[in-house]
Design a protein around this motif. Structure first.
Motif, PDB file in Angstrom:
ATOM      1  N   LYS A   7       0.838  -1.192   0.000  1.00  0.00           N
ATOM      2  CA  LYS A   7       0.000   0.000   0.000  1.00  0.00           C
ATOM      3  C   LYS A   7       0.878   1.248   0.000  1.00  0.00           C
ATOM      4  O   LYS A   7       1.891   1.309   0.686  1.00  0.00           O
ATOM      5  N   GLU A  11      -2.979   5.461  -0.619  1.00  0.00           N
ATOM      6  CA  GLU A  11      -4.022   4.441  -0.464  1.00  0.00           C
ATOM      7  C   GLU A  11      -4.420   4.300   0.997  1.00  0.00           C
ATOM      8  O   GLU A  11      -5.596   4.122   1.311  1.00  0.00           O
ATOM      9  N   LYS A  15      -8.294   5.092   2.728  1.00  0.00           N
ATOM     10  CA  LYS A  15      -9.077   4.105   3.458  1.00  0.00           C
ATOM     11  C   LYS A  15      -9.365   4.530   4.895  1.00  0.00           C
ATOM     12  O   LYS A  15     -10.210   3.958   5.538  1.00  0.00           O
TER      13      LYS A  15
END
Length: 71
Positions: A7, A11, A15
């Motif tokens: 990741k 990212e 999230k």
């Protein structure tokens, strides 16, 4: 053969929920900044309460000088 996807920071941020982002930002503050933040929130709450009381017709019987002495 297994492929791993790492990741990126972008990212991870996408999230994170807004609350998680706020908690992280607060945790990253210095102690002085945290005190300043708490004072700012407290001031806004007191201003809001004062405005609500004023709108309801209540009059503040304490002067600003008396309030400062109490805090």
């Amino acid at each position: 053969m297994a492929f791993f996807k790492f990741k990126t920071k972008k990212e991870d941020k996408q999230k994170m929920t807004t609350l998680e982002q706020i908690k992280k930002a607060y945790a990253d503050l210095s102690d002085d900044d945290k005190k300043s933040f708490h004072q700012s929130i407290s001031d806004r709450v007191h201003e809001s309460i004062g405005e609500q009381e004023h709108d309801d017709g209540d009059k503040d019987s304490q002067s600003a000088a008396e309030v400062v002495k109490l805090t």
